[in-house]
Design a protein around this motif. Structure first.
Motif, PDB file in Angstrom:
ATOM      1  N   SER A 130      27.491  53.576  37.579  1.00 23.75           N
ATOM      2  CA  SER A 130      28.464  54.584  37.999  1.00 23.75           C
ATOM      3  C   SER A 130      29.134  54.075  39.268  1.00 23.75           C
ATOM      4  CB  SER A 130      27.796  55.933  38.229  1.00 23.75           C
ATOM      5  OG  SER A 130      26.789  55.819  39.212  1.00 23.75           O
ATOM      6  N   PHE A 131      30.310  54.594  39.568  1.00 25.52           N
ATOM      7  CA  PHE A 131      31.092  54.116  40.709  1.00 25.52           C
ATOM      8  C   PHE A 131      31.137  55.174  41.799  1.00 25.52           C
ATOM      9  CE2 PHE A 131      32.376  51.365  37.343  1.00 25.52           C
ATOM     10  CZ  PHE A 131      32.629  50.158  37.965  1.00 25.52           C
ATOM     11  N   PHE A 132      31.112  54.691  43.031  1.00 20.42           N
ATOM     12  CA  PHE A 132      31.215  55.564  44.195  1.00 20.42           C
ATOM     13  C   PHE A 132      32.356  55.028  45.050  1.00 20.42           C
ATOM     14  CE2 PHE A 132      30.162  56.616  48.601  1.00 20.42           C
ATOM     15  CZ  PHE A 132      30.003  57.983  48.500  1.00 20.42           C
ATOM     16  N   TYR A 133      33.293  55.891  45.428  1.00 20.27           N
ATOM     17  CA  TYR A 133      34.429  55.511  46.262  1.00 20.27           C
ATOM     18  C   TYR A 133      35.038  56.759  46.856  1.00 20.27           C
ATOM     19  CZ  TYR A 133      36.640  56.821  41.884  1.00 20.27           C
ATOM     20  OH  TYR A 133      36.995  57.498  40.753  1.00 20.27           O
ATOM     21  N   ARG A 134      35.857  56.554  47.896  1.00 23.76           N
ATOM     22  CA  ARG A 134      36.557  57.678  48.522  1.00 23.76           C
ATOM     23  C   ARG A 134      37.974  57.722  47.986  1.00 23.76           C
ATOM     24  NH1 ARG A 134      35.667  57.651  54.892  1.00 23.76           N
ATOM     25  NH2 ARG A 134      37.541  58.887  54.608  1.00 23.76           N
ATOM     26  N   GLU A 176      29.425  41.523  37.942  1.00 25.72           N
ATOM     27  CA  GLU A 176      30.044  40.855  39.086  1.00 25.72           C
ATOM     28  C   GLU A 176      31.341  40.161  38.693  1.00 25.72           C
ATOM     29  OE1 GLU A 176      26.727  40.742  38.487  1.00 25.72           O
ATOM     30  OE2 GLU A 176      26.055  41.873  40.220  1.00 25.72           O
ATOM     31  N   ALA A 177      31.368  39.508  37.546  1.00 25.33           N
ATOM     32  CA  ALA A 177      32.572  38.809  37.092  1.00 25.33           C
ATOM     33  C   ALA A 177      33.687  39.806  36.795  1.00 25.33           C
ATOM     34  CB  ALA A 177      32.263  37.970  35.859  1.00 25.33           C
ATOM     35  N   VAL A 178      33.342  40.933  36.180  1.00 22.64           N
ATOM     36  CA  VAL A 178      34.342  41.964  35.868  1.00 22.64           C
ATOM     37  C   VAL A 178      34.921  42.536  37.159  1.00 22.64           C
ATOM     38  CG1 VAL A 178      34.676  44.240  34.826  1.00 22.64           C
ATOM     39  CG2 VAL A 178      33.270  42.533  33.657  1.00 22.64           C
ATOM     40  N   LEU A 179      34.044  42.849  38.133  1.00 19.73           N
ATOM     41  CA  LEU A 179      34.518  43.438  39.390  1.00 19.73           C
ATOM     42  C   LEU A 179      35.367  42.452  40.186  1.00 19.73           C
ATOM     43  CD1 LEU A 179      31.341  45.427  40.448  1.00 19.73           C
ATOM     44  CD2 LEU A 179      33.529  46.358  39.674  1.00 19.73           C
ATOM     45  N   LYS A 180      34.967  41.175  40.230  1.00 16.70           N
ATOM     46  CA  LYS A 180      35.755  40.180  40.957  1.00 16.70           C
ATOM     47  C   LYS A 180      37.156  40.068  40.373  1.00 16.70           C
ATOM     48  CE  LYS A 180      32.180  37.265  42.915  1.00 16.70           C
ATOM     49  NZ  LYS A 180      31.542  35.951  42.930  1.00 16.70           N
ATOM     50  N   ALA A 184      42.846  44.601  48.602  1.00 21.12           N
ATOM     51  CA  ALA A 184      42.062  44.629  49.842  1.00 21.12           C
ATOM     52  C   ALA A 184      40.833  45.516  49.664  1.00 21.12           C
ATOM     53  CB  ALA A 184      42.921  45.116  50.991  1.00 21.12           C
ATOM     54  N   LEU A 185      40.069  45.247  48.593  1.00 21.41           N
ATOM     55  CA  LEU A 185      38.875  46.032  48.278  1.00 21.41           C
ATOM     56  C   LEU A 185      37.687  45.106  48.093  1.00 21.41           C
ATOM     57  CD1 LEU A 185      40.435  48.451  45.611  1.00 21.41           C
ATOM     58  CD2 LEU A 185      39.936  48.978  47.998  1.00 21.41           C
ATOM     59  N   THR A 186      36.519  45.646  48.355  1.00 22.66           N
ATOM     60  CA  THR A 186      35.282  44.917  48.131  1.00 22.66           C
ATOM     61  C   THR A 186      34.285  45.862  47.464  1.00 22.66           C
ATOM     62  OG1 THR A 186      33.581  43.537  49.137  1.00 22.66           O
ATOM     63  CG2 THR A 186      34.304  45.453  50.398  1.00 22.66           C
ATOM     64  N   TYR A 187      33.177  45.339  47.010  1.00 21.37           N
ATOM     65  CA  TYR A 187      32.183  46.180  46.338  1.00 21.37           C
ATOM     66  C   TYR A 187      30.781  45.765  46.723  1.00 21.37           C
ATOM     67  CZ  TYR A 187      31.159  42.291  43.240  1.00 21.37           C
ATOM     68  OH  TYR A 187      30.773  41.068  42.752  1.00 21.37           O
ATOM     69  N   GLY A 223      21.406  49.378  43.176  1.00 20.54           N
ATOM     70  CA  GLY A 223      20.767  49.921  41.974  1.00 20.54           C
ATOM     71  C   GLY A 223      21.782  49.940  40.843  1.00 20.54           C
ATOM     72  N   ASN A 224      22.041  51.137  40.296  1.00 21.59           N
ATOM     73  CA  ASN A 224      23.033  51.291  39.229  1.00 21.59           C
ATOM     74  C   ASN A 224      24.333  51.908  39.739  1.00 21.59           C
ATOM     75  OD1 ASN A 224      21.335  50.175  37.374  1.00 21.59           O
ATOM     76  ND2 ASN A 224      20.783  52.101  36.363  1.00 21.59           N
ATOM     77  N   VAL A 225      24.528  51.884  41.073  1.00 15.41           N
ATOM     78  CA  VAL A 225      25.738  52.454  41.660  1.00 15.41           C
ATOM     79  C   VAL A 225      26.572  51.321  42.252  1.00 15.41           C
ATOM     80  CG1 VAL A 225      26.656  54.026  43.412  1.00 15.41           C
ATOM     81  CG2 VAL A 225      24.563  54.618  42.179  1.00 15.41           C
ATOM     82  N   VAL A 226      27.869  51.323  41.915  1.00 14.33           N
ATOM     83  CA  VAL A 226      28.800  50.346  42.466  1.00 14.33           C
ATOM     84  C   VAL A 226      29.635  51.070  43.512  1.00 14.33           C
ATOM     85  CG1 VAL A 226      30.701  48.775  41.984  1.00 14.33           C
ATOM     86  CG2 VAL A 226      28.900  49.111  40.273  1.00 14.33           C
ATOM     87  N   VAL A 227      29.515  50.639  44.768  1.00 13.31           N
ATOM     88  CA  VAL A 227      30.270  51.233  45.862  1.00 13.31           C
ATOM     89  C   VAL A 227      31.500  50.369  46.096  1.00 13.31           C
ATOM     90  CG1 VAL A 227      30.228  51.900  48.294  1.00 13.31           C
ATOM     91  CG2 VAL A 227      28.151  52.107  46.899  1.00 13.31           C
TER      92      VAL A 227
END
Length: 191
Positions: free
Chosen positions: A11-15, A35-39, A46-49, A53-57
């Motif tokens: 699941s994703f967490f962001y503001r 990791e490859a998908v997010l990159k 200008a975002l990073t992650y 656990g199972n949370v992507v910030v």
């Protein structure tokens, strides 16, 4: 993000005020690592992650401060008691030709990288190296050097009869007096 959440346990967490969800990203990866998908999805933004656990910030990138940014450093140099300012102290940026000299109030101002080292020196005092460490104001207490004078040269003028001097005169005068001249102070002869 919706497709990743629906096809995985992540699941994703962001503001919402930091991420623009209206921007669509098209990527083509089959059976790829997260990791490859997010990159690929965040490339050029200008975002990073961070995966916890199972949370992507997802959050905005924070620019790292330049470790060699130049700052203006001011300060005061005093004697070891801290009561008397020292004028004429050389303040040098170690490894460069940048420098300053303290004024009559012991004050100095110098521009240097915030990771540099300042070298303080004055005749009769021990040299001291002080890391800047990002500080804008530095106070330094120089310690007096306990070195004695190895050699004292005294030049004096007196009057002797011309007939008594026929050439150059060289003589140790500590502890003795010369004819017709007052002896020098015992203080100058102590070593």
């Amino acid at each position: 993000m919706k497709e990743i959440e629906s096809s995985s346990d992540y699941s994703f967490f962001y503001r919402l005020d930091q991420i623009d969800l209206r921007q669509k990203v098209n990527i083509s990866i089959h059976d790829g690592l997260l990791e490859a998908v997010l990159k690929q999805a965040l490339h050029g933004r200008a975002l990073t992650y961070h995966v916890i656990g199972n949370v992507v910030v997802i959050k905005p990138m924070v620019e790292k401060e330049n470790p060699n940014s130049v700052i203006t450093i001011t300060g005061v140099v005093t004697d070891s008691s801290g009561k008397h300012p020292l004028a004429g102290v050389s303040v040098q940026v170690k490894g460069s030709n940048k420098g300053d000299v303290t004024n009559e109030h012991g004050q100095f101002a110098i521009s240097a990288p915030d990771s540099s080292v300042l070298v303080f020196s004055l005749i009769g005092f021990q040299q001291q190296e002080v890391p800047v460490g990002g500080r804008n104001n530095i106070s330094v207490h120089l310690i007096g050097a306990n070195t004695g004078l190895n050699e004292v040269v005294v030049v004096g003028y007196g009057s002797l009869k011309r007939s008594n001097i026929t050439g150059a005169v060289s003589r140790s005068i500590c502890g003795t007096s010369t004819t017709g001249l007052s002896p020098i102070s015992d203080r100058a002869c102590r070593a």
